[in-house]
Design a protein around this motif. Structure first.
Motif, mmCIF file in Angstrom:
data_model
loop_
_atom_site.group_PDB
_atom_site.id
_atom_site.type_symbol
_atom_site.label_atom_id
_atom_site.label_comp_id
_atom_site.label_asym_id
_atom_site.label_seq_id
_atom_site.Cartn_x
_atom_site.Cartn_y
_atom_site.Cartn_z
ATOM 1 N N GLY A 76 -33.926 -72.223 3.917
ATOM 2 C CA GLY A 76 -35.048 -73.072 4.299
ATOM 3 C C GLY A 76 -35.631 -72.691 5.645
ATOM 4 N N TRP A 77 -34.747 -72.360 6.603
ATOM 5 C CA TRP A 77 -35.224 -71.980 7.943
ATOM 6 C C TRP A 77 -36.023 -70.686 7.894
ATOM 7 C CZ3 TRP A 77 -36.359 -73.712 12.537
ATOM 8 C CH2 TRP A 77 -36.487 -72.824 13.599
ATOM 9 N N GLN A 317 -28.613 -66.630 16.227
ATOM 10 C CA GLN A 317 -28.129 -66.393 14.855
ATOM 11 C C GLN A 317 -29.235 -66.075 13.864
ATOM 12 O OE1 GLN A 317 -24.668 -68.542 13.443
ATOM 13 N NE2 GLN A 317 -25.453 -68.590 11.361
ATOM 14 N N ILE A 318 -30.247 -66.927 13.749
ATOM 15 C CA ILE A 318 -31.342 -66.666 12.811
ATOM 16 C C ILE A 318 -32.662 -66.782 13.573
ATOM 17 C CG2 ILE A 318 -32.438 -67.278 10.631
ATOM 18 C CD1 ILE A 318 -29.879 -68.668 9.792
ATOM 19 N N TRP A 319 -33.329 -65.656 13.764
ATOM 20 C CA TRP A 319 -34.598 -65.660 14.495
ATOM 21 C C TRP A 319 -35.588 -66.619 13.851
ATOM 22 C CZ3 TRP A 319 -39.725 -64.709 13.484
ATOM 23 C CH2 TRP A 319 -40.541 -64.452 14.599
ATOM 24 N N PRO A 320 -36.363 -67.377 14.644
ATOM 25 C CA PRO A 320 -36.467 -67.386 16.108
ATOM 26 C C PRO A 320 -35.735 -68.561 16.744
ATOM 27 C CG PRO A 320 -38.405 -68.415 15.179
ATOM 28 C CD PRO A 320 -37.481 -68.115 14.018
ATOM 29 N N PHE A 321 -34.569 -68.925 16.212
ATOM 30 C CA PHE A 321 -33.841 -70.084 16.719
ATOM 31 C C PHE A 321 -33.414 -69.911 18.175
ATOM 32 C CE2 PHE A 321 -30.424 -73.256 16.886
ATOM 33 C CZ PHE A 321 -31.061 -74.326 16.291
ATOM 34 N N HIS A 322 -33.385 -68.667 18.655
ATOM 35 C CA HIS A 322 -32.951 -68.438 20.034
ATOM 36 C C HIS A 322 -33.878 -69.113 21.045
ATOM 37 C CE1 HIS A 322 -35.918 -65.269 19.423
ATOM 38 N NE2 HIS A 322 -35.999 -65.139 20.741
ATOM 39 N N TYR A 323 -35.134 -69.350 20.661
ATOM 40 C CA TYR A 323 -36.039 -70.063 21.566
ATOM 41 C C TYR A 323 -35.576 -71.504 21.779
ATOM 42 C CZ TYR A 323 -39.299 -66.147 21.142
ATOM 43 O OH TYR A 323 -39.873 -64.909 21.190
ATOM 44 N N GLY A 350 -18.435 -64.254 14.514
ATOM 45 C CA GLY A 350 -18.659 -64.747 13.158
ATOM 46 C C GLY A 350 -20.020 -65.405 13.042
ATOM 47 N N PHE A 351 -20.075 -66.505 12.315
ATOM 48 C CA PHE A 351 -21.308 -67.280 12.179
ATOM 49 C C PHE A 351 -20.930 -68.720 11.892
ATOM 50 C CE2 PHE A 351 -20.266 -65.679 7.948
ATOM 51 C CZ PHE A 351 -20.324 -66.839 7.179
ATOM 52 N N TRP A 352 -21.858 -69.634 12.189
ATOM 53 C CA TRP A 352 -21.655 -71.022 11.818
ATOM 54 C C TRP A 352 -22.710 -71.430 10.799
ATOM 55 C CZ3 TRP A 352 -24.825 -75.266 11.744
ATOM 56 C CH2 TRP A 352 -24.220 -76.459 11.375
ATOM 57 N N GLY A 353 -22.310 -72.246 9.835
ATOM 58 C CA GLY A 353 -23.271 -72.813 8.900
ATOM 59 C C GLY A 353 -23.881 -71.766 7.992
ATOM 60 N N PRO A 354 -25.210 -71.584 8.060
ATOM 61 C CA PRO A 354 -25.869 -70.623 7.177
ATOM 62 C C PRO A 354 -25.226 -69.240 7.293
ATOM 63 C CG PRO A 354 -27.495 -71.938 8.333
ATOM 64 C CD PRO A 354 -26.168 -72.291 8.927
ATOM 65 N N PRO A 355 -24.812 -68.648 6.167
ATOM 66 C CA PRO A 355 -24.152 -67.333 6.225
ATOM 67 C C PRO A 355 -25.162 -66.209 6.414
ATOM 68 C CG PRO A 355 -24.340 -68.050 3.962
ATOM 69 C CD PRO A 355 -24.896 -69.174 4.794
ATOM 70 N N LEU A 356 -25.967 -66.332 7.470
ATOM 71 C CA LEU A 356 -27.035 -65.371 7.753
ATOM 72 C C LEU A 356 -27.046 -65.033 9.246
ATOM 73 C CD1 LEU A 356 -30.019 -67.089 5.855
ATOM 74 C CD2 LEU A 356 -28.541 -65.277 4.973
ATOM 75 N N ARG A 357 -27.398 -63.787 9.528
ATOM 76 C CA ARG A 357 -27.702 -63.373 10.900
ATOM 77 C C ARG A 357 -28.966 -62.518 10.828
ATOM 78 N NH1 ARG A 357 -24.922 -63.559 15.616
ATOM 79 N NH2 ARG A 357 -22.934 -64.674 15.615
ATOM 80 N N VAL A 358 -30.034 -63.012 11.444
ATOM 81 C CA VAL A 358 -31.308 -62.314 11.407
ATOM 82 C C VAL A 358 -31.742 -62.008 12.837
ATOM 83 C CG1 VAL A 358 -33.729 -62.429 10.706
ATOM 84 C CG2 VAL A 358 -31.958 -63.458 9.260
ATOM 85 N N PHE A 359 -31.804 -60.726 13.175
ATOM 86 C CA PHE A 359 -32.173 -60.250 14.512
ATOM 87 C C PHE A 359 -31.241 -60.794 15.596
ATOM 88 C CE2 PHE A 359 -36.614 -60.439 12.509
ATOM 89 C CZ PHE A 359 -36.484 -59.156 11.983
#
Length: 371
Positions: A76-77, A317-323, A350-359
């Motif tokens: 969704g994000w 973790q998932i761009w653009p959440f770093h903002y 590792g990762f938390w929650g969504p099993p995704l890492r984007v940028f």
């Protein structure tokens, strides 16, 4: 009534996540049966997300529901982000005089292809063994005996609903291949109780480090069983640093490795960060401090810490959440300097929650300390 605002927010966020991509990908670009089918898919996603998140991360703690909910949240994000960008592109095409249905269909197909590619790539990035990142850090007052010390950092492993036992074993092998003298885990070890996650965590007992393995709690330990994880890591041969330090000696020189609790620990009696207690008796010695959140750097600067090692941010973790992360933390990733104190913020292992890492790739960090 006090729960009404929280419930409204809990339902509004999924609505926003799914409404924007529905409008761009379905409403503006399709008609007839495709419109109804697409609408039904997005409505189902909207209904499932809050339910599965509640079942997965609420009292029920259903791993199956958590896996579905986390995946929906990540998808969704990504769709929401690129649909917003797609809406901007659509506005540009309107100004350029491109008419419908070509305009809407070109934008929708482009956004869908990009989102699908990023979701696939992000899933691979999240599950892969992290890349090795080498960073040299100057340490004021570091003696010749510790010049060139190799300190490996892992953090935010977040062992959770997805069984990552094999990943854990491969990650440990990658750590040992760096020939570390010290290995540190900077918190957020696992999500859940020791009984549920210990099988994934236990390979950490095979980490090899001549001068010690050190561990601190992150905020997620305090959502579960922090005392249990402290005890379990001690049983695996790691040294938990619960507002305390250890003095290492080599070649007549000394180095302090200290650790403090995460700020969320104040809710648990006897926990919460206490930097003066952690550094008691360490005056005059160079200090490497493990503190889960980068924003704890303010206290580290006042205390004269040479290097603070943190995680927590996941690099967004998932761009653009770093903002959004940057609104809460002074640094999102990498080496930074704050007065006389250096701060290294890891993107996490590792990762938390969504099993995704984007940028925002995961990392195993090798810090080489230099005088």
């Amino acid at each position: 009534m006090r729960f009404v605002p929280r419930l409204a927010l809990f339902l509004a966020i999924p609505a926003l996540l799914f409404a924007a991509p529905w409008w761009l990908l379905v409403y503006t670009a399709t008609s007839g049966p495709l419109l109804w089918i697409g609408s039904a898919i997005f409505l189902l996603g909207y209904a499932c997300l809050p339910v599965t998140m509640l079942l997965g991360h609420g009292r029920t703690q259903s791993d199956a529901a958590a896996v579905v909910g986390d995946a929906l949240l990540g998808i969704g994000w990504v769709l929401f982000t690129w649909s917003v960008l797609g809406a901007l592109a659509r506005a540009v095409l309107i100004v350029a005089g491109v008419s419908d249905p070509l305009r809407s269909r070109v934008v929708a197909i482009t956004v869908l292809v990009i989102a699908a590619a990023l979701i696939g790539w992000g899933a691979v990035e999240a599950r892969r063994v992290p890349r090795i990142r080498n960073v040299t850090v100057p340490i004021a007052g570091l003696g010749a005996g510790f010049d060139g010390l190799r300190l490996v950092v892992i953090t935010d492993t977040h062992y959770g609903p997805l069984n990552r036992l094999r990943w854990s074993e491969r990650m440990v092998a990658a750590v040992n291949a760096q020939d570390p003298e010290i290995v540190c885990h900077a918190g957020d070890l696992a999500d859940g109780s020791v009984a549920r996650r210990r099988a994934q965590v236990d390979p950490l007992g095979k980490v090899e480090a001549a001068l010690g393995r050190f561990y601190i709690t992150g905020n997620h330990e305090y959502y579960g069983d922090a005392p249990g994880w402290i005890e379990h890591m001690a049983g695996l041969g790691w040294q938990p640093l619960h507002n305390e330090h250890r003095v290492l000696e080599r070649g007549g020189d000394r180095l302090v490795i200290a650790g403090i609790d995460d700020p969320t620990g104040v809710a648990l009696p006897g926990h919460g960060p206490d930097l003066p207690a952690a550094l008691s008796g360490a005056a005059g010695l160079p200090v490497v401090l493990l503190a889960h959140q980068p924003k704890q750097i303010a206290d580290s600067v006042k205390a004269g810490v040479a290097l603070q090692i943190s995680g927590h941010t996941h690099g967004g973790q998932i761009w653009p959440f770093h903002y959004l992360v940057r609104l809460d933390q002074p640094v999102v990733a990498g080496l930074s300097r704050h007065g006389s104190t250096h701060l290294y913020t890891s993107r996490g292992t590792g990762f938390w929650g969504p099993p995704l890492r984007v940028f925002a790739p995961s990392e195993i960090t090798v810090l080489t300390l230099r005088a």
